[in-house]
Design a protein around this motif. Structure first.
Motif, mmCIF file in Angstrom:
data_model
loop_
_atom_site.group_PDB
_atom_site.id
_atom_site.type_symbol
_atom_site.label_atom_id
_atom_site.label_comp_id
_atom_site.label_asym_id
_atom_site.label_seq_id
_atom_site.Cartn_x
_atom_site.Cartn_y
_atom_site.Cartn_z
ATOM 1 N N PHE A 295 28.649 7.104 -27.067
ATOM 2 C CA PHE A 295 29.832 8.324 -27.362
ATOM 3 C C PHE A 295 29.129 9.655 -27.636
ATOM 4 O O PHE A 295 27.918 9.572 -28.097
ATOM 5 C CB PHE A 295 30.534 7.834 -28.579
ATOM 6 C CG PHE A 295 31.414 6.548 -28.399
ATOM 7 C CD1 PHE A 295 32.729 6.416 -27.731
ATOM 8 C CD2 PHE A 295 30.913 5.269 -28.491
ATOM 9 C CE1 PHE A 295 33.411 5.500 -27.408
ATOM 10 C CE2 PHE A 295 31.769 4.109 -28.174
ATOM 11 C CZ PHE A 295 32.955 4.168 -27.532
ATOM 12 N N CYS A 296 29.865 10.502 -27.451
ATOM 13 C CA CYS A 296 29.349 11.961 -27.535
ATOM 14 C C CYS A 296 29.519 12.209 -29.119
ATOM 15 O O CYS A 296 30.536 11.798 -29.671
ATOM 16 C CB CYS A 296 30.395 12.962 -26.947
ATOM 17 S SG CYS A 296 29.868 14.622 -27.343
ATOM 18 N N PHE B 45 33.881 11.213 -27.032
ATOM 19 C CA PHE B 45 34.167 10.955 -25.930
ATOM 20 C C PHE B 45 33.027 9.977 -25.255
ATOM 21 O O PHE B 45 32.005 10.080 -25.356
ATOM 22 C CB PHE B 45 34.486 12.126 -24.866
ATOM 23 C CG PHE B 45 35.389 11.917 -23.803
ATOM 24 C CD1 PHE B 45 36.619 11.640 -23.999
ATOM 25 C CD2 PHE B 45 34.993 11.691 -22.441
ATOM 26 C CE1 PHE B 45 37.768 11.717 -23.053
ATOM 27 C CE2 PHE B 45 35.869 11.547 -21.248
ATOM 28 C CZ PHE B 45 37.048 11.343 -21.830
ATOM 29 N N HIS B 46 33.421 9.097 -24.423
ATOM 30 C CA HIS B 46 32.414 8.201 -23.694
ATOM 31 C C HIS B 46 31.540 9.187 -22.888
ATOM 32 O O HIS B 46 31.967 10.025 -22.142
ATOM 33 C CB HIS B 46 33.237 7.060 -22.896
ATOM 34 C CG HIS B 46 33.476 6.066 -23.199
ATOM 35 N ND1 HIS B 46 32.691 4.911 -23.686
ATOM 36 C CD2 HIS B 46 34.717 5.388 -23.715
ATOM 37 C CE1 HIS B 46 33.244 4.002 -24.300
ATOM 38 N NE2 HIS B 46 34.604 4.298 -24.392
ATOM 39 N N LEU B 47 30.174 8.870 -23.136
ATOM 40 C CA LEU B 47 29.065 9.421 -22.255
ATOM 41 C C LEU B 47 29.060 8.830 -20.892
ATOM 42 O O LEU B 47 29.108 7.667 -20.697
ATOM 43 C CB LEU B 47 27.995 9.404 -22.939
ATOM 44 C CG LEU B 47 27.562 9.992 -24.370
ATOM 45 C CD1 LEU B 47 26.397 10.331 -24.881
ATOM 46 C CD2 LEU B 47 27.979 11.836 -24.059
ATOM 47 N N LEU B 48 28.779 9.734 -19.912
ATOM 48 C CA LEU B 48 28.520 9.162 -18.530
ATOM 49 C C LEU B 48 27.009 9.545 -18.442
ATOM 50 O O LEU B 48 26.388 10.438 -18.732
ATOM 51 C CB LEU B 48 29.161 9.950 -17.596
ATOM 52 C CG LEU B 48 30.926 9.816 -17.674
ATOM 53 C CD1 LEU B 48 31.617 10.728 -16.611
ATOM 54 C CD2 LEU B 48 31.218 8.532 -17.619
ATOM 55 N N TYR C 153 25.659 12.694 -20.291
ATOM 56 C CA TYR C 153 26.574 13.943 -20.791
ATOM 57 C C TYR C 153 27.846 13.479 -21.026
ATOM 58 O O TYR C 153 28.483 12.417 -20.621
ATOM 59 C CB TYR C 153 26.145 14.801 -19.631
ATOM 60 C CG TYR C 153 26.979 14.567 -18.381
ATOM 61 C CD1 TYR C 153 28.420 15.102 -18.247
ATOM 62 C CD2 TYR C 153 26.882 13.773 -17.315
ATOM 63 C CE1 TYR C 153 29.286 14.716 -17.022
ATOM 64 C CE2 TYR C 153 27.788 13.282 -16.330
ATOM 65 C CZ TYR C 153 28.710 13.897 -16.227
ATOM 66 O OH TYR C 153 29.596 13.591 -14.915
ATOM 67 N N CYS C 154 28.586 14.484 -21.604
ATOM 68 C CA CYS C 154 29.820 14.196 -22.114
ATOM 69 C C CYS C 154 30.620 14.929 -21.054
ATOM 70 O O CYS C 154 30.637 16.122 -20.994
ATOM 71 C CB CYS C 154 29.998 14.702 -23.393
ATOM 72 S SG CYS C 154 31.951 14.558 -23.887
#
Length: 193
Positions: A106-107, A112-115, A123-124
């Motif tokens: 998570f950011c 938010f979920h990180l990719l 990154y977020c």
């Protein structure tokens, strides 16, 4: 507790209780610094520990640079008035199973979920933040929520990352103390000195 709120699904039966406790806790602390009767109090991680600021008893305004003597006096007062706190993991405190927590990275800014951008970069997509080591934040979540130590396998399951080499790469750079070698490696909730 905000770490638990970030990782707990909103439909979990304990979600409302955690949110209410988080609200009550933040209201009880108020701000990190409060001015009471002309003496500034500073609240630390242990909500029962309050240190009366020596500086404001001696001076109207704190000096820009602290002398060594004054710094030693502050350190000794802090150590004597604030015994170490033994925190119970939040999942244990609220009777929440580890498998009920949200998995993933998570950011740290917007939760938010990180990719994954590449094998070692995340990154977020919400705020475009690129964290240096998102796994160190996930390890910190684990220490607050589950327990004082974590293995490579536990972090893999907690973050939903299947590649052991990536987990190992970031765990080595986390700054936490490691015991054991190879398969028996365990990271503890202590920072390297």
């Amino acid at each position: 507790m905000s770490r638990l709120k970030k990782r707990l699904p909103e439909n979990h039966p304990k979600y409302v209780e955690v949110c209410q406790d988080l609200y009550n806790y933040s209201m009880r602390l108020g701000a990190e610094e409060r001015v009471d009767q002309g003496i500034r109090s500073v609240c630390f991680t242990n909500p029962n520990a309050v240190f009366q600021n020596i500086l404001l008893r001696k001076h109207e305004e704190p000096p820009q640079v602290l002398s060594n003597d004054l710094m030693q006096e502050i350190i000794s007062t802090l150590q004597s008035q604030n015994p170490p706190s033994t925190l119970k993991p939040l999942c244990q405190q609220y009777s929440i199973r580890t498998k009920d927590l949200k998995k993933g990275l998570f950011c740290s800014d917007c939760h938010f979920h990180l990719l994954e951008k590449s094998s070692r970069m995340y990154y977020c997509p919400n705020c475009m933040n690129i964290p240096d080591n998102p796994f160190a934040d996930a390890m910190t979540d684990w220490f607050f929520l589950v327990g004082p130590s974590i293995t490579n396998g536990e972090l893999k399951a907690f973050t939903n990352i299947t590649t052991s080499s990536i987990i190992r790469y970031f765990m080595k750079r986390s700054g936490y103390v490691k015991t054991g070698n190879t398969r028996n490696s365990v990271y503890h909730c202590e920072l390297k000195t």
